[in-house]
Scaffold this motif. Structure first.
Motif, PDB file in Angstrom:
ATOM      1  N   HIS A   3     -11.323   8.514  -7.673  1.00 31.35           N
ATOM      2  CA  HIS A   3     -10.928   7.334  -8.437  1.00 31.35           C
ATOM      3  C   HIS A   3      -9.433   7.058  -8.292  1.00 31.35           C
ATOM      4  CE1 HIS A   3     -11.569   4.999 -12.464  1.00 31.35           C
ATOM      5  NE2 HIS A   3     -11.484   4.210 -11.424  1.00 31.35           N
ATOM      6  N   LYS A   4      -8.620   8.127  -8.280  1.00 30.17           N
ATOM      7  CA  LYS A   4      -7.167   7.973  -8.119  1.00 30.17           C
ATOM      8  C   LYS A   4      -6.849   7.290  -6.785  1.00 30.17           C
ATOM      9  CE  LYS A   4      -5.722  12.113 -10.668  1.00 30.17           C
ATOM     10  NZ  LYS A   4      -5.087  13.431 -10.521  1.00 30.17           N
ATOM     11  N   ILE A   5      -7.474   7.763  -5.722  1.00 28.56           N
ATOM     12  CA  ILE A   5      -7.226   7.207  -4.390  1.00 28.56           C
ATOM     13  C   ILE A   5      -7.609   5.735  -4.349  1.00 28.56           C
ATOM     14  CG2 ILE A   5      -7.922   7.322  -1.956  1.00 28.56           C
ATOM     15  CD1 ILE A   5      -6.066   9.579  -2.886  1.00 28.56           C
ATOM     16  N   GLU A   6      -8.721   5.405  -5.009  1.00 25.62           N
ATOM     17  CA  GLU A   6      -9.184   4.015  -5.050  1.00 25.62           C
ATOM     18  C   GLU A   6      -8.146   3.112  -5.728  1.00 25.62           C
ATOM     19  OE1 GLU A   6     -12.715   1.603  -7.334  1.00 25.62           O
ATOM     20  OE2 GLU A   6     -13.175   3.616  -6.622  1.00 25.62           O
ATOM     21  N   ILE A   7      -7.586   3.588  -6.845  1.00 20.02           N
ATOM     22  CA  ILE A   7      -6.582   2.803  -7.575  1.00 20.02           C
ATOM     23  C   ILE A   7      -5.296   2.666  -6.765  1.00 20.02           C
ATOM     24  CG2 ILE A   7      -5.109   2.736  -9.630  1.00 20.02           C
ATOM     25  CD1 ILE A   7      -7.378   4.077 -11.174  1.00 20.02           C
ATOM     26  N   GLU A   8      -4.841   3.773  -6.183  1.00 21.54           N
ATOM     27  CA  GLU A   8      -3.600   3.744  -5.400  1.00 21.54           C
ATOM     28  C   GLU A   8      -3.739   2.791  -4.203  1.00 21.54           C
ATOM     29  OE1 GLU A   8      -0.899   5.089  -6.387  1.00 21.54           O
ATOM     30  OE2 GLU A   8      -1.347   6.894  -7.541  1.00 21.54           O
ATOM     31  N   SER A   9      -4.909   2.798  -3.564  1.00 26.91           N
ATOM     32  CA  SER A   9      -5.156   1.900  -2.423  1.00 26.91           C
ATOM     33  C   SER A   9      -5.135   0.442  -2.873  1.00 26.91           C
ATOM     34  CB  SER A   9      -6.502   2.221  -1.774  1.00 26.91           C
ATOM     35  OG  SER A   9      -6.512   3.537  -1.270  1.00 26.91           O
ATOM     36  N   TYR A  10      -5.700   0.212  -4.051  1.00 30.21           N
ATOM     37  CA  TYR A  10      -5.711  -1.137  -4.637  1.00 30.21           C
ATOM     38  C   TYR A  10      -4.285  -1.639  -4.873  1.00 30.21           C
ATOM     39  CZ  TYR A  10      -5.810  -4.416  -8.612  1.00 30.21           C
ATOM     40  OH  TYR A  10      -5.575  -5.479  -9.462  1.00 30.21           O
ATOM     41  N   GLU A  13      -2.394  -2.392  -1.618  1.00 24.59           N
ATOM     42  CA  GLU A  13      -2.863  -3.648  -1.036  1.00 24.59           C
ATOM     43  C   GLU A  13      -2.177  -4.838  -1.702  1.00 24.59           C
ATOM     44  OE1 GLU A  13      -4.926  -6.177   1.467  1.00 24.59           O
ATOM     45  OE2 GLU A  13      -4.766  -3.982   1.566  1.00 24.59           O
ATOM     46  N   ILE A  14      -1.950  -4.753  -3.007  1.00 25.09           N
ATOM     47  CA  ILE A  14      -1.295  -5.835  -3.748  1.00 25.09           C
ATOM     48  C   ILE A  14       0.174  -5.971  -3.365  1.00 25.09           C
ATOM     49  CG2 ILE A  14      -0.466  -6.510  -6.050  1.00 25.09           C
ATOM     50  CD1 ILE A  14      -3.046  -5.521  -7.220  1.00 25.09           C
ATOM     51  N   ILE A  15       0.896  -4.862  -3.363  1.00 27.72           N
ATOM     52  CA  ILE A  15       2.357  -4.933  -3.217  1.00 27.72           C
ATOM     53  C   ILE A  15       2.813  -5.248  -1.796  1.00 27.72           C
ATOM     54  CG2 ILE A  15       2.724  -3.372  -5.159  1.00 27.72           C
ATOM     55  CD1 ILE A  15       3.271  -1.130  -3.209  1.00 27.72           C
ATOM     56  N   LYS A  16       1.916  -5.175  -0.815  1.00 22.59           N
ATOM     57  CA  LYS A  16       2.332  -5.404   0.574  1.00 22.59           C
ATOM     58  C   LYS A  16       2.815  -6.835   0.803  1.00 22.59           C
ATOM     59  CE  LYS A  16      -2.136  -6.796   2.531  1.00 22.59           C
ATOM     60  NZ  LYS A  16      -3.199  -6.507   3.496  1.00 22.59           N
ATOM     61  N   ASP A  17       2.415  -7.784  -0.055  1.00 24.91           N
ATOM     62  CA  ASP A  17       2.809  -9.186   0.096  1.00 24.91           C
ATOM     63  C   ASP A  17       4.095  -9.532  -0.640  1.00 24.91           C
ATOM     64  OD1 ASP A  17       0.598  -9.827   1.692  1.00 24.91           O
ATOM     65  OD2 ASP A  17      -0.683 -10.109  -0.061  1.00 24.91           O
ATOM     66  N   TYR A  18       4.724  -8.528  -1.260  1.00 23.48           N
ATOM     67  CA  TYR A  18       5.952  -8.761  -2.030  1.00 23.48           C
ATOM     68  C   TYR A  18       7.144  -8.108  -1.334  1.00 23.48           C
ATOM     69  CZ  TYR A  18       3.175 -10.527  -5.953  1.00 23.48           C
ATOM     70  OH  TYR A  18       2.348 -11.281  -6.745  1.00 23.48           O
ATOM     71  N   SER A  23       7.771  -2.316  -3.805  1.00 23.27           N
ATOM     72  CA  SER A  23       7.271  -1.022  -3.305  1.00 23.27           C
ATOM     73  C   SER A  23       8.120   0.115  -3.845  1.00 23.27           C
ATOM     74  CB  SER A  23       7.294  -0.995  -1.778  1.00 23.27           C
ATOM     75  OG  SER A  23       6.417  -1.945  -1.240  1.00 23.27           O
ATOM     76  N   GLU A  24       9.441  -0.097  -3.870  1.00 18.88           N
ATOM     77  CA  GLU A  24      10.347   0.928  -4.387  1.00 18.88           C
ATOM     78  C   GLU A  24      10.048   1.198  -5.868  1.00 18.88           C
ATOM     79  OE1 GLU A  24      14.415  -0.161  -3.591  1.00 18.88           O
ATOM     80  OE2 GLU A  24      13.939  -0.770  -1.536  1.00 18.88           O
ATOM     81  N   TYR A  25       9.778   0.123  -6.608  1.00 15.26           N
ATOM     82  CA  TYR A  25       9.438   0.272  -8.032  1.00 15.26           C
ATOM     83  C   TYR A  25       8.145   1.063  -8.191  1.00 15.26           C
ATOM     84  CZ  TYR A  25       7.721  -0.939 -12.683  1.00 15.26           C
ATOM     85  OH  TYR A  25       7.214  -0.868 -13.958  1.00 15.26           O
ATOM     86  N   TYR A  26       7.157   0.749  -7.369  1.00  8.78           N
ATOM     87  CA  TYR A  26       5.860   1.443  -7.423  1.00  8.78           C
ATOM     88  C   TYR A  26       6.044   2.945  -7.178  1.00  8.78           C
ATOM     89  CZ  TYR A  26       1.556   3.257  -5.264  1.00  8.78           C
ATOM     90  OH  TYR A  26       0.481   4.024  -4.898  1.00  8.78           O
ATOM     91  N   TYR A  27       6.834   3.310  -6.174  1.00  5.18           N
ATOM     92  CA  TYR A  27       7.038   4.736  -5.877  1.00  5.18           C
ATOM     93  C   TYR A  27       7.864   5.412  -6.968  1.00  5.18           C
ATOM     94  CZ  TYR A  27       5.110   3.565  -1.337  1.00  5.18           C
ATOM     95  OH  TYR A  27       4.275   3.134  -0.343  1.00  5.18           O
ATOM     96  N   ILE A  41       1.966  -2.597 -12.497  1.00  4.35           N
ATOM     97  CA  ILE A  41       2.041  -3.476 -11.321  1.00  4.35           C
ATOM     98  C   ILE A  41       1.338  -4.806 -11.579  1.00  4.35           C
ATOM     99  CG2 ILE A  41       1.325  -3.752  -8.914  1.00  4.35           C
ATOM    100  CD1 ILE A  41       3.713  -1.905  -9.222  1.00  4.35           C
ATOM    101  N   ASN A  42       0.165  -4.765 -12.201  1.00  7.96           N
ATOM    102  CA  ASN A  42      -0.560  -6.008 -12.494  1.00  7.96           C
ATOM    103  C   ASN A  42       0.242  -6.932 -13.405  1.00  7.96           C
ATOM    104  OD1 ASN A  42      -2.846  -5.615 -10.948  1.00  7.96           O
ATOM    105  ND2 ASN A  42      -4.015  -4.653 -12.583  1.00  7.96           N
TER     106      ASN A  42
END
Length: 332
Positions: A3-10, A13-18, A23-27, A41-42
């Motif tokens: 489930h963790k991997i599924e959420i992280e992948s999600y 996928e979202i942040i790649k367009d920003y 991305s730095e904030y996410y990490y 993030i949402n």
């Protein structure tokens, strides 16, 4: 872990367009749980989409340095006029997004991506009143649900399709009503998490805490009946997930959203919006009525804060008041 991997992948996928700063904030959120990261993030992206429209730029070209307190206040003024499911947006929803933006802009400021923090003088956090009362299922409503599970709901075609998963769906309801399991725990249960000889179930609860439940004999029967049917599904041996459905010719784990739809479907004919959490609240209410012990109820529900459990006691006190009133009416 799945489930963790599924959420992280999600999220990725979202942040790649920003821009890269997202991305730095996410990490930077590495110490948070995947579910918390997704919430942050949402909520941030919801605001960034507004900024992109305001600046007439693509998401990739947002000029975050131009965001000031006025922009933020205008955004939340607009948000407060919106509705969710036909109801005005709640203070709780506003507070959640405000917290996310405070965290986000705090990160940008601390890392010199912006020179001033626009949240410093932005609107204050709204007061969120805890709910005094809780909603739960009555005895007659529970009876109605199990009638729906036995007979099916909807058209003849729908009822026919439901037969394939009837034992699965019964087991889901039983886990919520007899153990008070959260939906996030129910959808993550693996068959290997169940020790049938010891009658024990091991789950990962809120806050990634491990928990052991003792299973009633009838609940074990329900689960075993579903596992037997599950073995007949295509690709069933390729996943350890207990609750699955067939998608594209393969067995896939049910999501929390799918569990919610199942609960809603079989609650047909009940005059309230029934969610998986209503099953948990019903368990909590029933447990307190049997025990009259607030601490035992808190332990049964896995509440870290006893104040959360006090709502179940308050619910019971209302019933006590009505009984007193009834006795007095008979007397006078």
């Amino acid at each position: 872990f799945e489930h963790k991997i599924e959420i992280e992948s999600y999220i990725e996928e979202i942040i790649k367009d920003y821009p890269n700063w997202l991305s730095e904030y996410y990490y930077n959120l590495a110490n948070n749980t995947p579910a918390s990261k997704r919430t942050y993030i949402n909520k941030v992206c919801l605001f960034l989409k507004y900024v992109a429209d305001l600046q007439q730029r693509s998401w990739k070209d947002i000029y975050i340095q131009a965001v000031n307190t006025e922009v933020i206040n205008k955004y939340f003024t607009m948000r407060k006029k919106q509705e969710i499911n036909g109801k005005p947006i709640s203070n709780a929803a506003i507070a959640t997004q405000l917290s996310a933006l405070k965290n986000f802009f705090g990160f940008l400021y601390d890392n010199d991506i912006i020179s001033e923090n626009p949240m410093d003088k932005a609107l204050k956090m709204p007061k969120v009143k805890p709910k005094e009362k809780i909603t739960y299922l009555t005895k007659s409503e529970k009876k109605k649900i199990f009638e729906n599970l036995d007979n099916g709901v909807g058209s003849e075609r729908a009822v026919s399709r439901q037969k394939r998963y009837r034992n699965r769906d019964r087991a889901i309801f039983m886990l919520g009503l007899s153990l008070g399991c959260r939906v996030s725990a129910i959808d993550e249960i693996n068959i290997s998490d169940i020790d049938f000889s010891k009658k024990e179930l091991y789950v990962i609860e809120k806050g990634e805490k491990s928990r052991k439940y003792i299973l009633h004999d009838k609940l074990i029967e329900e689960i075993k009946a579903w596992i037997k049917e599950r073995e007949e599904l295509p690709g069933a041996n390729e996943t350890d997930a207990l609750f699955v459905s067939v998608y594209g010719g393969k067995c896939k784990r049910l999501t929390t959203k799918a569990v919610g739809k199942i609960v809603q479907k079989y609650s047909s004919g009940i005059d309230q919006n029934v969610t998986p959490h209503e099953l948990r609240r019903t368990f909590g209410t029933d447990f307190y009525e049997k025990s009259h012990d607030i601490y035992a109820t808190a332990n049964a529900l896995g509440h870290a804060d006893i104040s959360t459990t006090k709502r179940y006691a308050a619910q019971n006190q209302e019933k006590v008041r009505k009984i007193f009133e009834s006795v007095a009416n008979d007397l006078f």
